[in-house]
Design a protein around this motif. Structure first.
Motif, PDB file in Angstrom:
ATOM      1  N   MET A   1      37.202  -4.154  47.750  1.00 14.19           N
ATOM      2  CA  MET A   1      37.516  -4.923  46.535  1.00 14.19           C
ATOM      3  C   MET A   1      36.757  -6.253  46.531  1.00 14.19           C
ATOM      4  O   MET A   1      36.627  -6.900  47.563  1.00 14.19           O
ATOM      5  CB  MET A   1      39.019  -5.219  46.476  1.00 14.19           C
ATOM      6  N   LYS A   2      36.325  -6.635  45.373  1.00 10.98           N
ATOM      7  CA  LYS A   2      35.547  -7.868  45.255  1.00 10.98           C
ATOM      8  C   LYS A   2      36.421  -9.099  45.525  1.00 10.98           C
ATOM      9  O   LYS A   2      35.954 -10.096  46.064  1.00 10.98           O
ATOM     10  CB  LYS A   2      34.945  -7.950  43.860  1.00 10.98           C
ATOM     11  N   TYR A   3      37.688  -9.029  45.115  1.00 10.68           N
ATOM     12  CA  TYR A   3      38.590 -10.166  45.301  1.00 10.68           C
ATOM     13  C   TYR A   3      39.794  -9.731  46.121  1.00 10.68           C
ATOM     14  O   TYR A   3      40.323  -8.641  45.928  1.00 10.68           O
ATOM     15  CB  TYR A   3      39.059 -10.694  43.944  1.00 10.68           C
ATOM     16  N   LYS A   4      40.220 -10.591  47.007  1.00  7.76           N
ATOM     17  CA  LYS A   4      41.344 -10.238  47.875  1.00  7.76           C
ATOM     18  C   LYS A   4      42.662 -10.783  47.320  1.00  7.76           C
ATOM     19  O   LYS A   4      43.697 -10.140  47.405  1.00  7.76           O
ATOM     20  CB  LYS A   4      41.087 -10.821  49.272  1.00  7.76           C
ATOM     21  N   ARG A   5      42.602 -11.989  46.771  1.00  7.69           N
ATOM     22  CA  ARG A   5      43.814 -12.630  46.243  1.00  7.69           C
ATOM     23  C   ARG A   5      43.498 -13.199  44.862  1.00  7.69           C
ATOM     24  O   ARG A   5      42.556 -13.982  44.726  1.00  7.69           O
ATOM     25  CB  ARG A   5      44.273 -13.736  47.199  1.00  7.69           C
ATOM     26  N   ILE A   6      44.270 -12.829  43.878  1.00  5.28           N
ATOM     27  CA  ILE A   6      43.962 -13.288  42.521  1.00  5.28           C
ATOM     28  C   ILE A   6      45.141 -14.031  41.894  1.00  5.28           C
ATOM     29  O   ILE A   6      46.296 -13.829  42.270  1.00  5.28           O
ATOM     30  CB  ILE A   6      43.576 -12.104  41.595  1.00  5.28           C
ATOM     31  N   LEU A   7      44.780 -14.894  40.966  1.00  2.00           N
ATOM     32  CA  LEU A   7      45.792 -15.574  40.156  1.00  2.00           C
ATOM     33  C   LEU A   7      45.582 -15.104  38.723  1.00  2.00           C
ATOM     34  O   LEU A   7      44.552 -15.389  38.119  1.00  2.00           O
ATOM     35  CB  LEU A   7      45.621 -17.091  40.287  1.00  2.00           C
ATOM     36  N   LEU A   8      46.522 -14.358  38.226  1.00  2.00           N
ATOM     37  CA  LEU A   8      46.413 -13.827  36.869  1.00  2.00           C
ATOM     38  C   LEU A   8      47.195 -14.722  35.917  1.00  2.00           C
ATOM     39  O   LEU A   8      48.397 -14.931  36.098  1.00  2.00           O
ATOM     40  CB  LEU A   8      46.967 -12.400  36.847  1.00  2.00           C
ATOM     41  N   LYS A   9      46.506 -15.259  34.913  1.00  2.53           N
ATOM     42  CA  LYS A   9      47.187 -16.090  33.904  1.00  2.53           C
ATOM     43  C   LYS A   9      47.362 -15.271  32.632  1.00  2.53           C
ATOM     44  O   LYS A   9      46.401 -14.777  32.055  1.00  2.53           O
ATOM     45  CB  LYS A   9      46.358 -17.352  33.612  1.00  2.53           C
ATOM     46  N   LEU A  10      48.613 -15.135  32.228  1.00  2.00           N
ATOM     47  CA  LEU A  10      48.915 -14.451  30.964  1.00  2.00           C
ATOM     48  C   LEU A  10      49.570 -15.452  30.030  1.00  2.00           C
ATOM     49  O   LEU A  10      50.468 -16.194  30.430  1.00  2.00           O
ATOM     50  CB  LEU A  10      49.873 -13.283  31.215  1.00  2.00           C
ATOM     51  N   GLU A 149      46.014 -23.985  45.368  1.00  2.00           N
ATOM     52  CA  GLU A 149      46.999 -24.138  46.445  1.00  2.00           C
ATOM     53  C   GLU A 149      47.136 -22.891  47.303  1.00  2.00           C
ATOM     54  O   GLU A 149      47.258 -22.969  48.521  1.00  2.00           O
ATOM     55  CB  GLU A 149      48.366 -24.497  45.845  1.00  2.00           C
ATOM     56  N   ILE A 150      47.145 -21.733  46.671  1.00  2.00           N
ATOM     57  CA  ILE A 150      47.328 -20.488  47.442  1.00  2.00           C
ATOM     58  C   ILE A 150      45.987 -19.890  47.876  1.00  2.00           C
ATOM     59  O   ILE A 150      45.939 -18.803  48.437  1.00  2.00           O
ATOM     60  CB  ILE A 150      48.139 -19.425  46.655  1.00  2.00           C
ATOM     61  N   GLU A 151      44.914 -20.619  47.595  1.00  2.00           N
ATOM     62  CA  GLU A 151      43.553 -20.173  47.940  1.00  2.00           C
ATOM     63  C   GLU A 151      43.226 -18.815  47.345  1.00  2.00           C
ATOM     64  O   GLU A 151      42.737 -17.906  48.025  1.00  2.00           O
ATOM     65  CB  GLU A 151      43.358 -20.198  49.464  1.00  2.00           C
ATOM     66  N   ALA A 152      43.504 -18.690  46.071  1.00  2.00           N
ATOM     67  CA  ALA A 152      43.115 -17.466  45.366  1.00  2.00           C
ATOM     68  C   ALA A 152      41.599 -17.446  45.200  1.00  2.00           C
ATOM     69  O   ALA A 152      40.955 -18.494  45.147  1.00  2.00           O
ATOM     70  CB  ALA A 152      43.796 -17.414  44.003  1.00  2.00           C
ATOM     71  N   ASP A 153      41.038 -16.257  45.134  1.00  2.00           N
ATOM     72  CA  ASP A 153      39.584 -16.130  45.014  1.00  2.00           C
ATOM     73  C   ASP A 153      39.109 -16.358  43.590  1.00  2.00           C
ATOM     74  O   ASP A 153      37.940 -16.648  43.362  1.00  2.00           O
ATOM     75  CB  ASP A 153      39.151 -14.719  45.453  1.00  2.00           C
ATOM     76  N   VAL A 154      40.017 -16.195  42.641  1.00  2.00           N
ATOM     77  CA  VAL A 154      39.601 -16.268  41.243  1.00  2.00           C
ATOM     78  C   VAL A 154      40.819 -16.472  40.346  1.00  2.00           C
ATOM     79  O   VAL A 154      41.931 -16.049  40.696  1.00  2.00           O
ATOM     80  CB  VAL A 154      38.841 -14.958  40.867  1.00  2.00           C
ATOM     81  N   VAL A 155      40.608 -17.154  39.224  1.00  2.00           N
ATOM     82  CA  VAL A 155      41.627 -17.212  38.168  1.00  2.00           C
ATOM     83  C   VAL A 155      41.214 -16.214  37.092  1.00  2.00           C
ATOM     84  O   VAL A 155      40.092 -16.276  36.581  1.00  2.00           O
ATOM     85  CB  VAL A 155      41.736 -18.617  37.535  1.00  2.00           C
ATOM     86  N   ASN A 205      37.065 -27.538  42.469  1.00  2.00           N
ATOM     87  CA  ASN A 205      37.500 -26.841  43.680  1.00  2.00           C
ATOM     88  C   ASN A 205      36.839 -25.473  43.847  1.00  2.00           C
ATOM     89  O   ASN A 205      37.278 -24.664  44.663  1.00  2.00           O
ATOM     90  CB  ASN A 205      39.017 -26.723  43.685  1.00  2.00           C
ATOM     91  N   ASN A 206      35.787 -25.267  43.048  1.00  2.00           N
ATOM     92  CA  ASN A 206      34.991 -24.032  43.158  1.00  2.00           C
ATOM     93  C   ASN A 206      35.806 -22.749  43.050  1.00  2.00           C
ATOM     94  O   ASN A 206      35.610 -21.811  43.816  1.00  2.00           O
ATOM     95  CB  ASN A 206      34.203 -24.017  44.473  1.00  2.00           C
ATOM     96  N   VAL A 207      36.736 -22.746  42.124  1.00  2.00           N
ATOM     97  CA  VAL A 207      37.467 -21.502  41.858  1.00  2.00           C
ATOM     98  C   VAL A 207      36.906 -20.893  40.574  1.00  2.00           C
ATOM     99  O   VAL A 207      37.004 -21.499  39.510  1.00  2.00           O
ATOM    100  CB  VAL A 207      38.981 -21.755  41.678  1.00  2.00           C
ATOM    101  N   PRO A 208      36.270 -19.735  40.666  1.00  3.97           N
ATOM    102  CA  PRO A 208      35.723 -19.136  39.453  1.00  3.97           C
ATOM    103  C   PRO A 208      36.826 -18.675  38.503  1.00  3.97           C
ATOM    104  O   PRO A 208      37.955 -18.407  38.930  1.00  3.97           O
ATOM    105  CB  PRO A 208      34.922 -17.933  39.964  1.00  3.97           C
TER     106      PRO A 208
END
Ligand code: UDP
Length: 235
Positions: A1-10, A149-155, A205-208
């Motif tokens: 998988m390209k991303y390990k931890r994600i933050l999904l905004k709905l 904060e949770i070091e997600a790979d992407v928003v 913070n370099n979060v894509p």
């Protein structure tokens, strides 16, 4: 998988589906299906949900309610949505934890960063309700802050359109989709992707950020698998 931890905004509005208000049961179940697919592929999923389908702080002043009071009302609205998502995800067999930016022991845990990370490591889906718990912020800012904060790979910003366009595709038929953007470009061109606070938090913070169509089945998983041409990547 390209991303390990994600933050999904709905957004809250997305939950309305075709309704004028509230939560569309069909839509929320669709979202649970999409989230389940991604989770099953081993991705750690955190979710921030908005409240615009129920209440927004900016509405308050127009109706004679104090702005700050209105913002707290908006935050409480996000908790209603978060509880609905939690229950729906659980109906789909997923383990979840709801963490709130405002203390509300009877319905959710307080937000504690280390604990949130531990939940994710254990395969639980973590839902962040009540925004960051402060007025004058948005749930987009919450998404950026929690992601850092949770070091997600992407928003991942789930919307109704499949990315950032040169103009509003719902109004201008000549609008074309932009597959990749830098943060600087997005600011220069005035693309309204998130509010500035949210946007610059990710930039600094370099979060894509990926803007994508959450209503198209399979999109979320496709992004995780690194498929090209889905949504717009801002990095
Ligand atoms: N809100 C707030 N602080 C936060 C998050 C949200 O004051 O950290 C309030 C604000 O009034 C906002 C409302 O909650 O208008 C609902 O959130 P938002 O408008 O971001 O929801 P969405 O547009 O994503 O549905």
């Amino acid at each position: 998988m390209k991303y390990k931890r994600i933050l999904l905004k709905l957004s809250g509005e997305a939950l309305m589906g075709n309704q004028q208000y509230g939560i569309d049961p069909v839509r929320i179940n669709q979202y649970a299906e999409e989230i389940k697919k991604v989770h099953a592929s081993g991705v750690e999923v955190a979710i921030v949900i908005g409240g615009g389908n129920i209440y927004r702080g900016v509405q308050a002043e127009a109706s004679g309610i104090d702005r700050v009071q209105g913002d707290y009302m908006g935050m409480l609205a996000t908790v209603i949505n978060a509880m609905a998502i939690q229950s729906t995800l659980e109906n789909h067999g997923l383990y979840t934890r709801l963490m709130s930016g405002i203390k509300m022991e009877a319905v959710c845990e307080p937000f504690i960063r280390r604990r949130a990370v531990r939940h994710l490591e254990k395969g639980r889906i973590v839902i962040f309700g009540a925004g960051i718990g402060n007025p004058y912020f948005t749930t987009d800012s919450t998404a950026s802050l929690r992601a850092i904060e949770i070091e997600a790979d992407v928003v991942l910003k789930g919307t109704r359109v499949d990315g950032v366009y040169t103009a509003d595709p719902e109004k201008d038929s000549s609008a074309t989709k932009i597959p990749n953007l830098s943060f600087e470009q997005a600011i220069r061109e005035g693309y309204n992707i998130m509010d500035m606070t949210a946007f610059t938090l990710c930039q600094e913070n370099n979060v894509p950020i990926i803007v994508f169509d959450m209503n198209a089945s399979g999109n979320l998983l496709d992004i995780m698998e690194g498929k090209e041409n889905i949504g717009t990547l801002i990095s």
